[in-house]
Design a protein around this motif. Structure first.
Motif, mmCIF file in Angstrom:
data_model
loop_
_atom_site.group_PDB
_atom_site.id
_atom_site.type_symbol
_atom_site.label_atom_id
_atom_site.label_comp_id
_atom_site.label_asym_id
_atom_site.label_seq_id
_atom_site.Cartn_x
_atom_site.Cartn_y
_atom_site.Cartn_z
ATOM 1 N N ARG A 81 -7.389 -3.098 -3.715
ATOM 2 C CA ARG A 81 -6.528 -3.925 -2.881
ATOM 3 C C ARG A 81 -7.195 -5.233 -2.468
ATOM 4 N NH1 ARG A 81 -1.960 -4.005 -0.085
ATOM 5 N NH2 ARG A 81 -1.886 -4.954 1.982
ATOM 6 N N SER B 96 1.644 1.524 -6.112
ATOM 7 C CA SER B 96 1.285 1.380 -4.692
ATOM 8 C C SER B 96 1.920 2.468 -3.836
ATOM 9 C CB SER B 96 1.725 0.000 -4.183
ATOM 10 O OG SER B 96 1.075 -1.025 -4.890
ATOM 11 N N LEU C 32 -0.051 5.311 -1.699
ATOM 12 C CA LEU C 32 0.142 5.470 -0.256
ATOM 13 C C LEU C 32 0.525 6.917 0.078
ATOM 14 C CD1 LEU C 32 0.368 4.262 2.585
ATOM 15 C CD2 LEU C 32 2.750 3.674 2.051
ATOM 16 N N LYS D 236 -2.517 9.094 -0.162
ATOM 17 C CA LYS D 236 -3.407 8.863 0.970
ATOM 18 C C LYS D 236 -2.920 9.595 2.213
ATOM 19 C CE LYS D 236 -6.832 7.004 3.174
ATOM 20 N NZ LYS D 236 -8.214 7.449 2.888
ATOM 21 N N TYR E 96 -9.452 -1.518 7.385
ATOM 22 C CA TYR E 96 -8.286 -2.003 6.647
ATOM 23 C C TYR E 96 -7.651 -3.204 7.371
ATOM 24 C CZ TYR E 96 -7.553 1.161 2.706
ATOM 25 O OH TYR E 96 -7.658 1.807 1.497
#
Length: 558
Positions: A375, A463, A467, A470, A508
Motif C-alpha cells: 500500500r 483490496s 481487507l 485482515k 497506518y
C-alpha cells in the motif's frame, strides 16, 4: 415407456425400505398412497418386559409375529392417551435403527431394510425428569404397501415413581462433607455451591467395596453440566455422566463414554437410581446413585484412582454441544479416600500451541508487513527491481506466500489434532480466512496488465479481499486467544493483542497522512536520507515483533 412405468411402480411398492420414517412420528401411520391399514386383529404383538417403571428405568420391548412375518415396523412409547413419543431407545438388533421424533434422537425405532422379520427387540429408557404417568408401547407392522397394522399396543406399564422429579430439588452439594465422607472437586477451588452461583462442583461418595457411588454435580450452564473419570488430563477414554436439558427443557441424566475430543457416545444409563434434578436461575443441579463400574477403556475397572473432570456448555435439541468450560483435577483422586481435589491449570497440547503460533506469525507479522509494503512503499522503491520485477512487489508476494503457507500448516495441524468440527466462532473464522487466503493468489494470477482498461476491477477485488482477510484474521486471533485464556482471570494476552491492534492502526494512520502529504510534494517529517515510509515501516516492525514475542511466550506457557 413400459419400463419407465414399471420402475415407477417398484418405487411406490418399496416405499421406505430403509426405515427413515420420522414423518410418521406420533401417528405411526405409513405414508403409503391410497392405503389405510388393516382393521382385522393384528398377527403381531408388542410386549413390554416390565409391568411398572420409574424415572430412568430400562424396559426391553419385543415385537413378535404370531403368524407370518413383517418387512417394516415403527415402535415408540407414549403416555396412555397421548401420541407424543416419550423416552429414548437403545437399539440392540442389527436390523433396527433409532429415529428422531420431535427433535429428540432415538425416541422411536424402525427397520433398516425390507427383509422378512419375525421378531425384533429394543431397550426403552424412561425420562429421568418430568411429569410422568402410565405408558404403553405402540407399533406399526408392515407386510406390504397395502397390508399393514397401525398402532398395535402393548399392555399398559404402570408408573410407580415419586412423581416429583420435575419440581423436587436434589440435596444441594454440601462442603462440610467434603474431605470427610466425599471426594470433592470444584472450580474455583473449595467454592460453596450453596452460596456461590459461579461454582462448578462435583462430589463422589463411594461404598467400601466400590460397588456403589453417590454422585452430585452442580454448575451454571445453558444446556448441560457433565462430570468425568479419566486416566489422564486429556479428553478421550473417559467415563462420563451428563445432566442436560432435553428438547422440552427438562433435565435428564445420561451415561456416556468419550473416545476423543468429539461428542461422547451416549450409553445405556445402566444401574442408576435415585435420580434427582433441579434447574434454578440457570444452575443445573443433579444427584444420583450409580452401581455401574467406572470404565476408562485402558485398564481394569477395579482401580479407584482417576483424574476428575467437570465440563459445561449448551445443548441443542437435546444433544450436547462443544463445552465452553472445562476443569480438570491437578492430581488423581482416590474415590475410596475422601478428599478435596484442586483444579489443574489447563495445559494445551503442543500441536495446538503450534497452530496458534503460526497464525500469529502469519497475520500479525508477515501478512501485516506484506500489506503495508503493497500500500505505501510502491513509490519509495520505484525503479528498483529484482528478477525483472519491482522490489516492493517481490517483497509483498514473498511475505504473503509465507503467510498463506503458515496458515495452511496451522489449519492442517489443528484439524489433525481435533479430527472433528469444534463449536464456536473461532473455527468458522479460521476456515473463512483459509479459503480467502487461497482465493487471493488465484485472483492475482489472472489479473490483467496495469494499463488495461479493466485493471481497476482487479485492484478493487484484491483490496476488498485483503481487507476481509485482515479483519477476519484479527477476529480469529482474538477468539483463539480467548480459548487459551479460558482458565485465566487476568486476560493479559487479549490485552496485548488489543495493544497491537492500536499500534498497527496508529502506524497506518501515520502512513496514510504521509501518503496524502506526498501528493502535495511534502513529507509529514524528515529523517535525513531515509524516506518517512521506510522509517514508519521499521518502527512498525520493531513494535510488531515486541507484541508478537509477548504473545508467543503467552501461548508457550499456556
Amino acid at each position: 415407456m413400459f419400463l419407465y412405468v414399471l420402475l415407477a411402480c417398484v418405487g411406490i411398492v418399496q416405499c421406505y425400505p430403509g426405515g427413515q420414517v420420522s414423518r410418521s412420528c406420533g401417528s405411526l401411520m405409513p405414508t403409503h398412497a391410497g392405503a389405510s391399514g388393516q382393521t382385522s386383529p393384528s398377527p403381531f404383538t408388542v410386549t413390554a418386559g416390565k409391568t411398572t417403571f420409574k424415572e430412568g428405568d430400562e424396559i426391553t420391548v419385543s415385537l413378535n409375529a404370531q403368524s407370518g412375518n413383517f418387512k417394516g415396523f415403527m415402535l415408540q412409547a407414549n403416555q396412555v392417551g397421548s401420541q407424543n413419543p416419550i423416552g429414548t431407545f437403545t437399539v440392540t438388533d442389527s436390523g433396527a435403527q433409532g429415529l428422531v421424533c420431535n427433535s429428540v434422537a432415538n425416541s422411536a425405532v424402525s427397520h433398516t431394510s425390507s427383509s422378512q422379520k419375525t421378531s425384533m427387540q429394543a431397550i426403552w429408557m424412561a425420562p429421568t425428569s418430568g411429569q410422568l404417568g402410565n405408558i404403553e408401547f405402540r407399533a406399526t407392522f408392515v407386510q406390504s404397501k397395502e397390508t399393514f397394522w397401525v398402532g398395535v399396543k402393548s399392555s399398559a406399564v404402570v408408573y410407580n415413581g415419586t412423581g416429583t422429579a420435575a419440581t423436587a430439588a436434589p440435596t444441594v452439594p454440601s462442603n462440610p462433607d467434603c474431605g470427610t465422607t466425599k471426594v470433592c472437586f470444584s472450580e474455583p477451588s473449595n467454592c460453596d455451591p450453596t452460596t456461590s452461583t459461579n461454582c462448578y462442583f462435583m462430589a463422589v461418595q463411594t461404598s467400601s467395596n466400590q460397588s456403589e457411588m453417590t454422585i452430585e454435580m452442580f454448575g451454571q450452564a445453558d444446556g448441560y453440566v457433565a462430570i468425568g473419570f479419566s486416566d489422564d488430563q486429556q479428553m478421550g477414554n473417559d467415563d462420563i455422566y451428563i445432566c442436560s436439558k432435553d428438547s422440552t427443557g427438562l433435565l435428564q441424566v445420561q451415561h456416556a463414554y468419550s473416545t476423543g475430543t468429539s461428542t461422547p457416545n451416549i450409553l445405556s444409563l445402566g444401574d442408576v437410581t435415585n435420580i434427582k434434578t433441579a434447574l434454578t436461575n440457570g444452575n443445573i443441579n443433579c444427584s444420583f446413585t450409580s452401581r455401574n463400574a467406572v470404565s476408562t477403556g485402558s485398564r481394569a475397572t477395579s482401580t479407584s484412582q482417576y483424574y476428575l473432570m467437570i465440563a459445561s456448555g449448551a445443548a441443542g435439541q437435546g444433544t450436547i454441544q462443544q463445552h465452553t468450560k472445562r476443569y480438570v483435577s491437578s492430581t488423581k483422586a482416590d474415590l475410596l479416600k475422601p478428599s478435596l481435589v484442586a483444579t489443574a491449570a489447563e495445559e494445551f497440547p503442543a500441536i495446538v500451541k503450534a497452530h496458534g503460533a503460526l497464525m500469529l506469525i502469519a497475520w500479525m507479522t508477515t501478512g501485516s508487513i506484506g500489506m503495508m509494503i503493497a500500500r505505501y512503499l510502491k513509490r519509495v522503491a520505484k525503479g528498483q527491481s529484482c528478477g525483472g520485477k519491482d522490489f516492493w512487489f517481490m517483497a509483498h508476494v514473498s511475505l504473503m506466500v509465507l503467510s498463506i503457507i503458515a496458515t495452511a500448516i496451522a489449519f492442517i495441524l489443528v484439524f489433525s489434532y481435533a479430527q472433528d468440527w469444534a463449536g464456536g466462532a473461532h473455527p468458522v473464522l479460521g476456515c473463512i480466512v483459509m479459503v480467502l487466503s487461497l482465493v487471493q493468489p488465484i485472483v492475482a494470477a489472472f489479473r490483467c496488465e496495469p494499463q488495461h482498461e479493466r485493471r481497476f476491477v482487479f485492484n478493487w477485488a484484491h483490496s476488498v479481499i485483503a481487507l476481509a482477510i485482515k479483519v477476519l484474521s484479527v477476529a480469529a486471533i482474538f477468539t483463539g486467544l480467548e480459548l487459551f485464556e479460558e482458565y485465566k482471570t487476568d486476560g493479559w494476552m487479549l490485552k496485548v493483542m488489543g495493544g497491537f491492534i492500536t499500534w498497527e492502526a496508529m502506524i497506518y494512520i501515520l502512513q496514510d497522512l504521509n501518503f496524502r502529504a506526498k501528493k502535495k510534494d511534502s513529507d509529514i517529517f524528515s529523517c535525513g536520507s531515509m524516506k518517512p515510509e521506510v522509517v514508519l515501516l521499521m518502527v512498525f516492525l520493531l513494535g510488531n515483533l515486541t507484541f508478537l514475542i509477548a504473545l508467543l511466550v503467552g501461548i508457550g506457557t499456556s
